[in-house]
Design an enzyme around this catalytic site. Structure first.
Site, short mmCIF file in Angstrom:
data_model
loop_
_atom_site.label_atom_id
_atom_site.label_comp_id
_atom_site.label_asym_id
_atom_site.label_seq_id
_atom_site.Cartn_x
_atom_site.Cartn_y
_atom_site.Cartn_z
N TYR A 163 0.83 -1.21 0.00
CA TYR A 163 0.00 0.00 0.00
C TYR A 163 0.86 1.26 0.00
CZ TYR A 163 -3.86 3.14 0.84
OH TYR A 163 -4.78 4.14 0.72
N PHE A 209 -5.19 20.86 -24.28
CA PHE A 209 -5.94 19.63 -24.54
C PHE A 209 -7.31 19.77 -23.86
CE2 PHE A 209 -7.12 15.23 -23.43
CZ PHE A 209 -7.11 14.68 -24.69
N ASP A 210 -8.33 19.07 -24.34
CA ASP A 210 -9.68 19.38 -23.83
C ASP A 210 -9.88 19.13 -22.33
OD1 ASP A 210 -9.74 16.69 -24.35
OD2 ASP A 210 -11.25 16.78 -25.92
N ASP A 224 2.85 19.40 -20.75
CA ASP A 224 1.79 18.41 -20.92
C ASP A 224 2.32 17.40 -21.94
OD1 ASP A 224 -0.53 17.03 -20.81
OD2 ASP A 224 -1.83 18.60 -21.60
N ALA A 259 1.98 14.03 -23.13
CA ALA A 259 1.47 12.76 -23.67
C ALA A 259 2.33 12.22 -24.81
CB ALA A 259 0.03 12.93 -24.13
N LYS A 311 -0.40 7.34 -24.19
CA LYS A 311 0.04 7.61 -25.56
C LYS A 311 1.48 7.12 -25.73
CE LYS A 311 -3.67 10.49 -25.25
NZ LYS A 311 -3.97 11.59 -24.37
N HIS A 368 -21.33 14.85 -28.55
CA HIS A 368 -20.84 13.90 -29.56
C HIS A 368 -20.74 12.47 -29.04
CE1 HIS A 368 -17.46 15.48 -27.34
NE2 HIS A 368 -16.72 14.45 -27.70
C1 LIG Z 1 -4.65 12.42 -23.57
C2 LIG Z 1 -4.15 13.71 -23.10
C3 LIG Z 1 -4.53 14.24 -21.83
C4 LIG Z 1 -5.50 13.52 -20.91
O1 LIG Z 1 -5.02 12.30 -20.52
P1 LIG Z 1 -5.96 11.03 -20.21
O2 LIG Z 1 -4.97 9.95 -19.99
O3 LIG Z 1 -6.84 10.80 -21.39
O4 LIG Z 1 -6.73 11.37 -18.99
C5 LIG Z 1 -4.01 15.45 -21.45
N1 LIG Z 1 -3.19 16.15 -22.26
C6 LIG Z 1 -2.81 15.69 -23.47
C7 LIG Z 1 -1.89 16.51 -24.33
C8 LIG Z 1 -3.30 14.47 -23.94
O5 LIG Z 1 -2.96 14.03 -25.16
#
Ligand SMILES: *Cc1c(COP(=O)(O)O)cnc(C)c1O
Length: 472
Positions: free
Chosen positions: A74, A136-137, A227, A229, A270, A463
């Site tokens: 844990y 990113f959204d 950020d 990914a 990713k 969507h």
């Molecule tokens: C996918 C992504 C996120 C969000 O990550 P999740 O793993 O889907 O929660 C944030 N920023 C960027 C640039 C991303 O490509």
């Protein structure tokens, strides 16, 4: 093997998942049952799934093997220490908090940085503005629910599909500094450098630009969040396109890039190739208060900070995925595969945006001029693509953008795009040829494709669950 025209898959495929082949008749019924919305299709009924590359790719032998080493304690898990040591080695970041995925990291650092700015710099609540080359959204969403405006500062041609540029993900640095002066640094809790720039179609950001943005941020004492990914694809593009780094390895470029941020936030689904996982890391002790507060919040929202929503095995898998995701030959293959698809589509007269890292973007507005934006041409194309070949892709256009909440009017959308997202090492070159052929068939039938109207329109994020029907 540089003298060969195409690099074949630089890996062996040892585990396979069977897929079902279906008839056009079957698919016409399936998409009708799904309310003409590919999001509502069953995965079982899909031949090639290009909805996303997030957590949908192949993993490596080493990642699979690493899972068995998981220490499921844990607290103080050995697997956590392995992960933190790997982060230190790759990015040079001293403090690591694992999270269940990218947005798990966002729900920690975003409120903490915003509240800190309000407290310390005398900025008034509700006057905060965060800046990015493009949010990113989910990053935008977390910023907004914490009562902060999310403002994008991208370069002039980021969304101009007629112009090729090496680094369309770049900040406009002059505008960035101008925005800081206008808004006031005391009202800016953070700047987010998104690599690659997802919303501009997986376009890279140059090292010079990351450095430039960081220097401006430092001048005004604003923390920078990378950020991350698609950190490895971005490093690959830097190596290929930014002359100063042509001789550098992906590892060297990655280490260098992370000097130009203070915080690393990552969706590991990713480039780190895991099915689930994320990271929140801090470069040094300069934001120790933020790190400490994020750890506390982590206990409440993700889990104890040495597992943060991940099992021990998943942390081991992620540690290996970070390393394997930077392989030069795999990155070269992946970027070439997307380019091959874009070139092939263009060759049969399907207009695409400049190839980015992880997806091809078809310009459905140009392909279907007889369908007006309010009848969702890219979504109509997605339905036709499924009917024709069992391929699932996703609309990035008016349907996704939605309505203005005040007026209820459809937001005007700059482009009606269909995104074909390529999961890592999952589909072969033959699949790419098949996709191109599918578009060729669609092109012959283009005038029979009908626009769509709502049967059910959800009030937000429509969507995902909307149901539609063809306009007569
Ligand atoms: C996918 C992504 C996120 C969000 O990550 P999740 O793993 O889907 O929660 C944030 N920023 C960027 C640039 C991303 O490509």
């Amino acid at each position: 093997m540089n003298h060969f025209k195409h690099l074949p898959e630089p890996f062996r495929i040892r585990v396979i998942e069977p897929v079902k082949t279906t008839s056009r008749e079957y698919r016409e019924q399936a998409i009708l049952n799904a309310g003409m919305n590919p999001f509502l299709l069953d995965s079982e009924d899909i031949f090639i799934d290009l909805l996303t590359d997030s957590g949908t790719g192949a993993i490596t032998q080493n990642m699979q093997a690493a899972m068995l080493r998981g220490d499921e304690a844990y607290s103080g898990s050995r697997s956590y220490h392995t992960l933190a040591a790997t982060v230190k080695q790759i990015f040079g970041y001293q403090h690591t908090i694992p999270t269940h995925q990218g947005r798990g990291a966002e729900q920690l650092y975003i409120p903490v940085l915003i509240r800190k700015r309000e407290r310390e710099k005398g900025g008034k609540p509700d006057s905060m503005v965060a800046l990015s080359n493009y949010f990113f959204d989910t990053t935008q969403g977390h910023t907004q629910i914490n009562r902060c405006v999310a403002k994008n500062i991208y370069c002039a041609n980021a969304f101009n599909t007629d112009v090729y540029e090496d680094f369309k993900g770049n900040f406009d640095l002059a505008k960035l500094e101008q925005a800081i002066i206008e808004i006031g640094a005391e009202n800016i809790p953070y700047i987010v450098s998104t690599i690659t720039c997802n919303s501009a179609g997986g376009q890279p950001v140059s090292l010079a630009n990351l450095k430039g943005a960081y220097e401006i941020a430092q001048k005004y004492q604003i923390p920078v969040v990378m950020d991350s990914a698609r950190f490895a694809e971005n490093a690959y593009f830097i190596q290929q396109r930014e002359a100063a780094y042509a001789d550098w390895s992906i590892e060297q470029i990655t280490y260098e890039a992370y000097k130009y941020a203070d915080i690393l936030a990552m969706s590991a689904k990713k480039d780190a190739m895991v099915q689930i996982g994320g990271l929140l890391c801090f470069k040094d002790d300069s934001l120790l208060d933020v790190y400490t507060e994020c750890r506390t919040l982590c206990v409440l929202q993700e889990g104890f900070p040495t597992y943060g929503g991940l099992e021990g095995g998943a942390m081991e898998r992620l540690a290996v995925g970070l390393v394997d995701g930077m392989r030069q030959d795999w990155l070269a293959y992946r970027i070439q595969q997307v380019q091959y698809l874009v070139d092939g589509l263009q060759a049969v007269g399907i207009y695409c945006q400049q190839a980015g890292g992880h997806a091809a973007f078809v310009d459905a507005g140009k392909l279907l001029p007889h369908i007006p934006a309010e009848q969702f041409p890219a979504h109509a194309l997605a339905c036709e693509l499924y009917k024709t070949a069992g391929i699932r892709a996703v609309e990035i256009g008016s349907l996704l953008l939605g309505r203005d909440p005040q007026t209820g009017k459809q937001h005007p959308c700059p482009a009606e795009l269909l995104r074909l997202t390529i999961p890592r090492a999952t589909y072969t070159q033959t699949h790419m040829d098949f996709i191109i052929e599918a578009f060729q068939k669609i092109k012959e039938n283009i005038h029979n494709i009908k626009g769509l109207e709502f049967v059910y329109e959800p009030p937000i994020l429509r969507h995902f669950t909307a149901r539609l029907k063809e306009v007569d």
